[in-house]
Design a protein around this motif. Structure first.
Motif, PDB file in Angstrom:
ATOM      1  N   GLY A   1      39.276  61.466  51.753  1.00  0.00           N
ATOM      2  CA  GLY A   1      38.972  60.055  51.931  1.00  0.00           C
ATOM      3  C   GLY A   1      40.228  59.253  52.171  1.00  0.00           C
ATOM      4  N   ILE A   2      40.056  58.051  52.672  1.00  0.00           N
ATOM      5  CA  ILE A   2      41.152  57.125  52.925  1.00  0.00           C
ATOM      6  C   ILE A   2      40.839  55.810  52.236  1.00  0.00           C
ATOM      7  N   ASP A   3      41.829  55.256  51.566  1.00  0.00           N
ATOM      8  CA  ASP A   3      41.639  54.009  50.833  1.00  0.00           C
ATOM      9  C   ASP A   3      42.846  53.119  51.055  1.00  0.00           C
ATOM     10  N   GLY A   4      42.854  51.929  50.464  1.00  0.00           N
ATOM     11  CA  GLY A   4      43.973  51.013  50.581  1.00  0.00           C
ATOM     12  C   GLY A   4      43.888  49.943  49.516  1.00  0.00           C
ATOM     13  N   LYS A   5      45.001  49.258  49.280  1.00  0.00           N
ATOM     14  CA  LYS A   5      45.075  48.253  48.223  1.00  0.00           C
ATOM     15  C   LYS A   5      44.467  46.923  48.681  1.00  0.00           C
ATOM     16  N   ALA A   6      43.664  46.329  47.800  1.00  0.00           N
ATOM     17  CA  ALA A   6      43.049  45.034  48.063  1.00  0.00           C
ATOM     18  C   ALA A   6      43.056  44.213  46.776  1.00  0.00           C
ATOM     19  N   PRO A   7      43.122  42.881  46.864  1.00  0.00           N
ATOM     20  CA  PRO A   7      43.193  42.045  45.669  1.00  0.00           C
ATOM     21  C   PRO A   7      41.833  41.865  44.996  1.00  0.00           C
ATOM     22  N   ILE A   8      41.844  41.876  43.663  1.00  0.00           N
ATOM     23  CA  ILE A   8      40.671  41.563  42.851  1.00  0.00           C
ATOM     24  C   ILE A   8      40.976  40.261  42.112  1.00  0.00           C
ATOM     25  N   THR A   9      40.124  39.262  42.275  1.00  0.00           N
ATOM     26  CA  THR A   9      40.342  37.956  41.648  1.00  0.00           C
ATOM     27  C   THR A   9      39.011  37.410  41.150  1.00  0.00           C
ATOM     28  N   ARG A  10      39.069  36.285  40.440  1.00  0.00           N
ATOM     29  CA  ARG A  10      37.841  35.595  40.064  1.00  0.00           C
ATOM     30  C   ARG A  10      37.238  34.924  41.300  1.00  0.00           C
ATOM     31  N   GLN A  42      38.430  37.068  32.112  1.00  0.00           N
ATOM     32  CA  GLN A  42      38.632  36.064  31.073  1.00  0.00           C
ATOM     33  C   GLN A  42      39.706  35.038  31.441  1.00  0.00           C
ATOM     34  N   GLY A  43      40.288  35.160  32.615  1.00  0.00           N
ATOM     35  CA  GLY A  43      41.255  34.182  33.074  1.00  0.00           C
ATOM     36  C   GLY A  43      42.640  34.328  32.484  1.00  0.00           C
ATOM     37  N   ARG A  44      42.925  35.453  31.856  1.00  0.00           N
ATOM     38  CA  ARG A  44      44.254  35.646  31.272  1.00  0.00           C
ATOM     39  C   ARG A  44      45.277  36.098  32.311  1.00  0.00           C
ATOM     40  N   VAL A  45      44.807  36.620  33.437  1.00  0.00           N
ATOM     41  CA  VAL A  45      45.657  36.909  34.592  1.00  0.00           C
ATOM     42  C   VAL A  45      44.908  36.452  35.838  1.00  0.00           C
ATOM     43  N   ASP A  46      45.624  36.409  36.953  1.00  0.00           N
ATOM     44  CA  ASP A  46      45.033  35.871  38.180  1.00  0.00           C
ATOM     45  C   ASP A  46      44.539  36.933  39.148  1.00  0.00           C
ATOM     46  N   VAL A  47      45.255  38.047  39.256  1.00  0.00           N
ATOM     47  CA  VAL A  47      44.935  38.983  40.328  1.00  0.00           C
ATOM     48  C   VAL A  47      45.382  40.392  39.960  1.00  0.00           C
ATOM     49  N   PHE A  48      44.622  41.350  40.447  1.00  0.00           N
ATOM     50  CA  PHE A  48      44.933  42.775  40.311  1.00  0.00           C
ATOM     51  C   PHE A  48      44.772  43.392  41.688  1.00  0.00           C
ATOM     52  N   VAL A  49      45.795  44.066  42.169  1.00  0.00           N
ATOM     53  CA  VAL A  49      45.728  44.736  43.466  1.00  0.00           C
ATOM     54  C   VAL A  49      45.562  46.225  43.214  1.00  0.00           C
ATOM     55  N   THR A  50      44.442  46.761  43.674  1.00  0.00           N
ATOM     56  CA  THR A  50      44.104  48.155  43.400  1.00  0.00           C
ATOM     57  C   THR A  50      43.380  48.745  44.598  1.00  0.00           C
ATOM     58  N   ASP A  51      43.008  50.007  44.502  1.00  0.00           N
ATOM     59  CA  ASP A  51      42.264  50.651  45.580  1.00  0.00           C
ATOM     60  C   ASP A  51      40.966  49.885  45.839  1.00  0.00           C
ATOM     61  N   SER A  52      40.674  49.653  47.100  1.00  0.00           N
ATOM     62  CA  SER A  52      39.492  48.866  47.433  1.00  0.00           C
ATOM     63  C   SER A  52      38.209  49.529  46.950  1.00  0.00           C
ATOM     64  N   VAL A  53      38.187  50.867  46.934  1.00  0.00           N
ATOM     65  CA  VAL A  53      36.990  51.568  46.453  1.00  0.00           C
ATOM     66  C   VAL A  53      36.773  51.284  44.975  1.00  0.00           C
ATOM     67  N   GLU A  54      37.849  51.339  44.176  1.00  0.00           N
ATOM     68  CA  GLU A  54      37.698  51.009  42.761  1.00  0.00           C
ATOM     69  C   GLU A  54      37.244  49.570  42.590  1.00  0.00           C
ATOM     70  N   GLY A  55      37.843  48.665  43.353  1.00  0.00           N
ATOM     71  CA  GLY A  55      37.462  47.266  43.246  1.00  0.00           C
ATOM     72  C   GLY A  55      35.999  47.038  43.556  1.00  0.00           C
ATOM     73  N   ARG A  56      35.511  47.652  44.617  1.00  0.00           N
ATOM     74  CA  ARG A  56      34.099  47.491  44.996  1.00  0.00           C
ATOM     75  C   ARG A  56      33.172  48.024  43.912  1.00  0.00           C
ATOM     76  N   TYR A  57      33.597  49.088  43.257  1.00  0.00           N
ATOM     77  CA  TYR A  57      32.792  49.632  42.168  1.00  0.00           C
ATOM     78  C   TYR A  57      32.822  48.719  40.948  1.00  0.00           C
ATOM     79  N   ARG A  58      34.006  48.270  40.555  1.00  0.00           N
ATOM     80  CA  ARG A  58      34.143  47.555  39.290  1.00  0.00           C
ATOM     81  C   ARG A  58      33.555  46.144  39.323  1.00  0.00           C
TER      82      ARG A  58
END
Length: 273
Positions: free
Chosen positions: A126-135, A191-207
């Motif tokens: 598979g191929i993945d890439g980093k994408a931002p996770i935010t509120r 919970q607003g204690r941080v602003d952003v997490f950059v992780t694999d887009s597949v993980e982000g879509r799941y979480r």
């Protein structure tokens, strides 16, 4: 179903390995082709951090589930070899792999040159890439690297893996928090204690399915691109040929595609993991 971008990339991978599959399967030595000859105690030792859904995550009962887990269980079934899962961490993967006598390591592992120093690699599945996770309330405020790399932006990353390396390289001006528990990291954003997490887009879509207040920004256009692989014990051609033939078969038949769809497609169940 998988997005058009991800599906097209997986189809290209399938096309590359489809012609190779028949040759690889024939190349597997007789002991791998005839699993009945293997001793019952010949365990397949599978190391995994087990904290990176949907690739590998604890099931709450001492075992693991995920895309990589389904693949490696399928291989073990074909070989009639019992699996022994061995927990490792991203931060200590390089030092744990050989001492723990891992045959294979799985769990959303990226093809990084540094990892070739202590392991061999399987073919990519598979191929993945980093994408931002935010509120969701943040809108597109953290959609670019330039927007994130600001002194007032609070970035979080799990310790020891590619996410930490990406954050250190690209967000030197932001406020970086390293988090030891990848499974609770998304709660910090929620919970607003941080602003952003950059992780694999597949993980982000799941979480984000279990965190409706969060969003994945432009997962179809990640910041980078990298291959997902299994780590293999070094200098073991029998193991490498067996694993690669299995993965090639799963790619060529669409089984990998279906597994991704079950975990992150539109009809995938929401999980609390």
């Amino acid at each position: 179903m998988l997005g058009q971008h991800t599906r097209a990339r997986l189809q290209r991978i399938t096309a590359l390995v489809a012609g190779w599959t028949a040759v690889a399967v024939v190349a597997i030595p007789a002991t791998a082709q005839e699993p009945g000859r293997l001793p019952a105690t010949d365990e397949l030792r599978v190391c995994t951090p087990g904290d990176y859904p949907p690739y590998s995550v604890g099931d709450g009962a001492g075992g693991y589930v995920g895309i990589d887990i389904e693949l490696i269980r399928g291989l073990a079934d074909v070989l009639h070899r019992p699996i022994r899962f061995i927990p490792v961490t991203w931060a200590t993967l390089a030092t744990d792999f050989a001492p723990q006598q891992c045959d294979v390591a799985v769990g959303g592992i990226s093809d990084l040159p540094a990892r070739r120093g202590f392991s061999d690699f399987s073919i990519s599945y598979g191929i993945d890439g980093k994408a931002p996770i935010t509120r969701r309330a943040s809108g597109a405020d953290y959609a670019t690297i330039a927007q994130i790399n600001q002194p007032g932006v609070r970035v979080i990353a799990n310790r020891g893996g590619t996410n930490e390396a990406f954050a250190r390289k690209n967000f030197p001006d932001a406020q970086l928090t390293l988090w030891n528990d990848n499974l609770t990291l998304f709660d910090e954003i929620d919970q607003g204690r941080v602003d952003v997490f950059v992780t694999d887009s597949v993980e982000g879509r799941y979480r984000v399915r279990s965190h409706p207040g969060l969003q994945v920004l432009h997962p179809e256009r990640p910041f980078d691109s990298f291959r997902k692989v299994f780590l293999l014990k070094q200098n073991d051609p029998v193991l490498a040929t067996t694993v690669n033939a299995w993965l090639a078969t799963q790619l060529a038949t669409g089984a990998v595609d279906h597994s991704f769809a079950r975990w992150i497609g539109d009809d995938a169940p929401i999980s609390g993991n």
